[in-house]
Design a protein around this motif. Structure first.
Motif, PDB file in Angstrom:
ATOM      1  N   GLU A 198     -33.337   5.493 -25.675  1.00  0.00           N
ATOM      2  CA  GLU A 198     -34.581   6.094 -25.197  1.00  0.00           C
ATOM      3  C   GLU A 198     -35.017   7.285 -26.054  1.00  0.00           C
ATOM      4  OE1 GLU A 198     -31.859   5.543 -23.097  1.00  0.00           O
ATOM      5  OE2 GLU A 198     -32.688   3.660 -22.365  1.00  0.00           O
ATOM      6  N   ASP A 199     -34.125   7.804 -26.898  1.00  0.00           N
ATOM      7  CA  ASP A 199     -34.448   8.932 -27.776  1.00  0.00           C
ATOM      8  C   ASP A 199     -35.187   8.497 -29.040  1.00  0.00           C
ATOM      9  OD1 ASP A 199     -32.995  10.603 -26.051  1.00  0.00           O
ATOM     10  OD2 ASP A 199     -31.140  10.335 -27.199  1.00  0.00           O
ATOM     11  N   ALA A 200     -35.312   7.210 -29.256  1.00  0.00           N
ATOM     12  CA  ALA A 200     -35.799   6.691 -30.539  1.00  0.00           C
ATOM     13  C   ALA A 200     -37.152   7.263 -30.951  1.00  0.00           C
ATOM     14  CB  ALA A 200     -35.853   5.163 -30.516  1.00  0.00           C
ATOM     15  N   GLU A 201     -38.102   7.304 -30.049  1.00  0.00           N
ATOM     16  CA  GLU A 201     -39.447   7.774 -30.417  1.00  0.00           C
ATOM     17  C   GLU A 201     -39.407   9.238 -30.861  1.00  0.00           C
ATOM     18  OE1 GLU A 201     -43.906   7.934 -28.552  1.00  0.00           O
ATOM     19  OE2 GLU A 201     -42.510   6.402 -27.825  1.00  0.00           O
ATOM     20  N   ASP A 202     -38.740  10.094 -30.081  1.00  0.00           N
ATOM     21  CA  ASP A 202     -38.620  11.503 -30.470  1.00  0.00           C
ATOM     22  C   ASP A 202     -37.857  11.648 -31.784  1.00  0.00           C
ATOM     23  OD1 ASP A 202     -39.944  12.315 -28.178  1.00  0.00           O
ATOM     24  OD2 ASP A 202     -38.125  12.994 -27.142  1.00  0.00           O
ATOM     25  N   LEU A 203     -36.755  10.923 -31.902  1.00  0.00           N
ATOM     26  CA  LEU A 203     -35.935  11.055 -33.113  1.00  0.00           C
ATOM     27  C   LEU A 203     -36.655  10.546 -34.359  1.00  0.00           C
ATOM     28  CD1 LEU A 203     -32.336  10.240 -31.868  1.00  0.00           C
ATOM     29  CD2 LEU A 203     -33.279  12.448 -32.594  1.00  0.00           C
ATOM     30  N   LEU A 204     -37.535   9.589 -34.198  1.00  0.00           N
ATOM     31  CA  LEU A 204     -38.311   9.130 -35.348  1.00  0.00           C
ATOM     32  C   LEU A 204     -39.118  10.285 -35.930  1.00  0.00           C
ATOM     33  CD1 LEU A 204     -39.065   6.824 -37.209  1.00  0.00           C
ATOM     34  CD2 LEU A 204     -40.889   6.214 -35.595  1.00  0.00           C
ATOM     35  N   GLY A 205     -39.566  11.203 -35.080  1.00  0.00           N
ATOM     36  CA  GLY A 205     -40.259  12.393 -35.570  1.00  0.00           C
ATOM     37  C   GLY A 205     -39.381  13.232 -36.488  1.00  0.00           C
ATOM     38  N   CYS A 206     -38.099  13.281 -36.208  1.00  0.00           N
ATOM     39  CA  CYS A 206     -37.149  14.001 -37.067  1.00  0.00           C
ATOM     40  C   CYS A 206     -36.846  13.194 -38.330  1.00  0.00           C
ATOM     41  CB  CYS A 206     -35.859  14.275 -36.284  1.00  0.00           C
ATOM     42  SG  CYS A 206     -34.506  14.968 -37.276  1.00  0.00           S
ATOM     43  N   TYR A 207     -36.487  11.931 -38.152  1.00  0.00           N
ATOM     44  CA  TYR A 207     -36.005  11.126 -39.276  1.00  0.00           C
ATOM     45  C   TYR A 207     -37.115  10.592 -40.176  1.00  0.00           C
ATOM     46  CZ  TYR A 207     -31.355  11.794 -37.585  1.00  0.00           C
ATOM     47  OH  TYR A 207     -30.165  12.383 -37.226  1.00  0.00           O
ATOM     48  N   SER A 208     -38.376  10.819 -39.811  1.00  0.00           N
ATOM     49  CA  SER A 208     -39.485  10.495 -40.714  1.00  0.00           C
ATOM     50  C   SER A 208     -40.095  11.770 -41.295  1.00  0.00           C
ATOM     51  CB  SER A 208     -40.553   9.683 -39.984  1.00  0.00           C
ATOM     52  OG  SER A 208     -41.156  10.449 -38.961  1.00  0.00           O
ATOM     53  N   ASP A 209     -39.538  12.906 -40.971  1.00  0.00           N
ATOM     54  CA  ASP A 209     -40.022  14.215 -41.424  1.00  0.00           C
ATOM     55  C   ASP A 209     -39.539  14.451 -42.868  1.00  0.00           C
ATOM     56  OD1 ASP A 209     -40.284  16.982 -41.959  1.00  0.00           O
ATOM     57  OD2 ASP A 209     -39.761  17.565 -39.912  1.00  0.00           O
ATOM     58  N   PRO A 210     -40.459  14.464 -43.853  1.00  0.00           N
ATOM     59  CA  PRO A 210     -40.032  14.591 -45.248  1.00  0.00           C
ATOM     60  C   PRO A 210     -39.305  15.905 -45.551  1.00  0.00           C
ATOM     61  CG  PRO A 210     -42.448  14.432 -45.101  1.00  0.00           C
ATOM     62  CD  PRO A 210     -41.902  14.321 -43.719  1.00  0.00           C
ATOM     63  N   GLU A 211     -39.701  17.002 -44.890  1.00  0.00           N
ATOM     64  CA  GLU A 211     -39.009  18.277 -45.106  1.00  0.00           C
ATOM     65  C   GLU A 211     -37.594  18.234 -44.552  1.00  0.00           C
ATOM     66  OE1 GLU A 211     -41.020  22.026 -44.247  1.00  0.00           O
ATOM     67  OE2 GLU A 211     -42.882  20.871 -44.144  1.00  0.00           O
ATOM     68  N   ALA A 212     -37.450  17.667 -43.368  1.00  0.00           N
ATOM     69  CA  ALA A 212     -36.131  17.585 -42.731  1.00  0.00           C
ATOM     70  C   ALA A 212     -35.197  16.693 -43.540  1.00  0.00           C
ATOM     71  CB  ALA A 212     -36.259  17.070 -41.306  1.00  0.00           C
ATOM     72  N   SER A 213     -35.727  15.585 -44.059  1.00  0.00           N
ATOM     73  CA  SER A 213     -34.869  14.619 -44.758  1.00  0.00           C
ATOM     74  C   SER A 213     -34.199  15.204 -45.993  1.00  0.00           C
ATOM     75  CB  SER A 213     -35.661  13.364 -45.120  1.00  0.00           C
ATOM     76  OG  SER A 213     -36.600  13.641 -46.136  1.00  0.00           O
ATOM     77  N   SER A 237     -27.563  13.771 -29.219  1.00  0.00           N
ATOM     78  CA  SER A 237     -28.971  14.139 -29.306  1.00  0.00           C
ATOM     79  C   SER A 237     -29.081  15.623 -28.997  1.00  0.00           C
ATOM     80  CB  SER A 237     -29.814  13.353 -28.303  1.00  0.00           C
ATOM     81  OG  SER A 237     -29.983  12.031 -28.745  1.00  0.00           O
ATOM     82  N   VAL A 238     -29.904  16.318 -29.767  1.00  0.00           N
ATOM     83  CA  VAL A 238     -30.187  17.735 -29.544  1.00  0.00           C
ATOM     84  C   VAL A 238     -31.507  17.775 -28.792  1.00  0.00           C
ATOM     85  CG1 VAL A 238     -30.623  19.962 -30.643  1.00  0.00           C
ATOM     86  CG2 VAL A 238     -28.992  18.354 -31.688  1.00  0.00           C
ATOM     87  N   VAL A 239     -31.429  18.015 -27.483  1.00  0.00           N
ATOM     88  CA  VAL A 239     -32.605  17.977 -26.623  1.00  0.00           C
ATOM     89  C   VAL A 239     -33.122  19.398 -26.413  1.00  0.00           C
ATOM     90  CG1 VAL A 239     -33.493  17.307 -24.357  1.00  0.00           C
ATOM     91  CG2 VAL A 239     -31.717  15.922 -25.464  1.00  0.00           C
ATOM     92  N   ASP A 240     -34.385  19.608 -26.741  1.00  0.00           N
ATOM     93  CA  ASP A 240     -35.055  20.880 -26.473  1.00  0.00           C
ATOM     94  C   ASP A 240     -35.325  20.915 -24.968  1.00  0.00           C
ATOM     95  OD1 ASP A 240     -37.079  22.806 -25.947  1.00  0.00           O
ATOM     96  OD2 ASP A 240     -37.813  22.672 -28.002  1.00  0.00           O
ATOM     97  N   LYS A 241     -34.631  21.791 -24.262  1.00  0.00           N
ATOM     98  CA  LYS A 241     -34.714  21.818 -22.801  1.00  0.00           C
ATOM     99  C   LYS A 241     -36.116  22.177 -22.310  1.00  0.00           C
ATOM    100  CE  LYS A 241     -31.201  24.578 -21.892  1.00  0.00           C
ATOM    101  NZ  LYS A 241     -30.010  25.238 -21.304  1.00  0.00           N
ATOM    102  N   LEU A 242     -36.791  23.084 -22.977  1.00  0.00           N
ATOM    103  CA  LEU A 242     -38.118  23.499 -22.546  1.00  0.00           C
ATOM    104  C   LEU A 242     -39.154  22.396 -22.779  1.00  0.00           C
ATOM    105  CD1 LEU A 242     -39.822  25.764 -21.350  1.00  0.00           C
ATOM    106  CD2 LEU A 242     -40.185  26.609 -23.667  1.00  0.00           C
ATOM    107  N   ALA A 243     -39.138  21.805 -23.970  1.00  0.00           N
ATOM    108  CA  ALA A 243     -40.113  20.769 -24.312  1.00  0.00           C
ATOM    109  C   ALA A 243     -39.753  19.413 -23.718  1.00  0.00           C
ATOM    110  CB  ALA A 243     -40.241  20.650 -25.834  1.00  0.00           C
ATOM    111  N   GLY A 244     -38.463  19.207 -23.423  1.00  0.00           N
ATOM    112  CA  GLY A 244     -38.030  17.915 -22.907  1.00  0.00           C
ATOM    113  C   GLY A 244     -38.027  16.820 -23.953  1.00  0.00           C
ATOM    114  N   THR A 245     -37.967  17.203 -25.225  1.00  0.00           N
ATOM    115  CA  THR A 245     -37.963  16.230 -26.318  1.00  0.00           C
ATOM    116  C   THR A 245     -36.689  16.378 -27.138  1.00  0.00           C
ATOM    117  OG1 THR A 245     -39.154  17.763 -27.760  1.00  0.00           O
ATOM    118  CG2 THR A 245     -40.478  16.179 -26.499  1.00  0.00           C
ATOM    119  N   THR A 246     -36.394  15.358 -27.914  1.00  0.00           N
ATOM    120  CA  THR A 246     -35.206  15.359 -28.763  1.00  0.00           C
ATOM    121  C   THR A 246     -35.579  15.876 -30.142  1.00  0.00           C
ATOM    122  OG1 THR A 246     -34.376  13.498 -27.496  1.00  0.00           O
ATOM    123  CG2 THR A 246     -33.301  13.941 -29.584  1.00  0.00           C
ATOM    124  N   ALA A 247     -34.926  16.958 -30.547  1.00  0.00           N
ATOM    125  CA  ALA A 247     -35.255  17.669 -31.783  1.00  0.00           C
ATOM    126  C   ALA A 247     -34.481  17.172 -32.990  1.00  0.00           C
ATOM    127  CB  ALA A 247     -34.971  19.166 -31.602  1.00  0.00           C
ATOM    128  N   GLY A 248     -33.415  16.421 -32.762  1.00  0.00           N
ATOM    129  CA  GLY A 248     -32.568  15.945 -33.847  1.00  0.00           C
ATOM    130  C   GLY A 248     -31.243  15.473 -33.290  1.00  0.00           C
TER     131      GLY A 248
END
Length: 188
Positions: free
Chosen positions: A28-43, A83-94
């Motif tokens: 279920e984390d896939a959509e949020d994590l795609l934001g991390c793993y498609s981030d060119p700066e993070a990669s 999964s590193v879950v941002d508790k305030l945002a409720g999203t997975t940060a990485g």
């Protein structure tokens, strides 16, 4: 006092910091994590040493496949991907991957290997300090290790500053550990 070590491959631990919750990765984390793993700066900062992928992903299916592989490795007792879950945002940060390996620094003691992948907007000294400190302090409740090693490429200036503040030193290449850009902290 000896710390009682539980088996993290029977019951995956959950950890909390002020801002984050670490728990086993889920499909279920896939959509949020795609934001991390498609981030060119993070990669640029990802640690893909000894992996079959560089983790630069562009589709939801690719992210789901990688999560499935991570869960399979957990079942084999190879490593845990949190999964590193941002508790305030409720999203997975990485994610954070953790496992233990012998012989990292030329000795036979077990060393914890920490892989930390965060979306670039989370790559702040405060967040890094929170997560790296948590790993150093709390993972010992579940894993037996005499030190911890993690990668920080030269352009990861914030990580390097935090690692040095936390007592890590640059690990030189040796015959036992042939990877570059790693930092090691031995337990007291």
């Amino acid at each position: 006092m000896k710390i009682e070590i539980s088996d993290p491959y029977v019951t995956c631990p959950v950890f909390e910091t002020k801002q984050f919750r670490l728990r086993q990765v889920q499909l279920e984390d896939a959509e949020d994590l795609l934001g991390c793993y498609s981030d060119p700066e993070a990669s640029l900062l990802f640690n893909s040493d000894n992996c079959r992928s560089d983790f630069r992903l562009n589709t939801l299916k690719d992210m789901q496949d990688i999560i499935g592989a991570w869960l399979g490795e957990y079942e084999k007792r190879a490593y845990i991907r949190f999964s590193v879950v941002d508790k305030l945002a409720g999203t997975t940060a990485g994610t954070i991957e953790f496992f233990c390996r012998r012989g990292v620094d030329g000795d036979e003691q077990s060393t914890g290997v920490l892989r930390l992948d965060l979306a670039s907007r989370y790559e702040t000294e405060e967040n890094l300090c929170e997560l790296i400190s948590l790993a150093g302090e709390r993972f010992r409740e579940w894993f037996e290790f005499s030190g911890m090693v993690t990668k920080a490429v030269p352009q990861a200036e914030r990580r390097i500053r935090v690692l040095r503040q936390e007592g890590y030193h640059r690990l030189e290449l040796n015959g036992n550990f042939g990877y570059t850009d790693y930092y090691l902290k031995r337990s007291n």
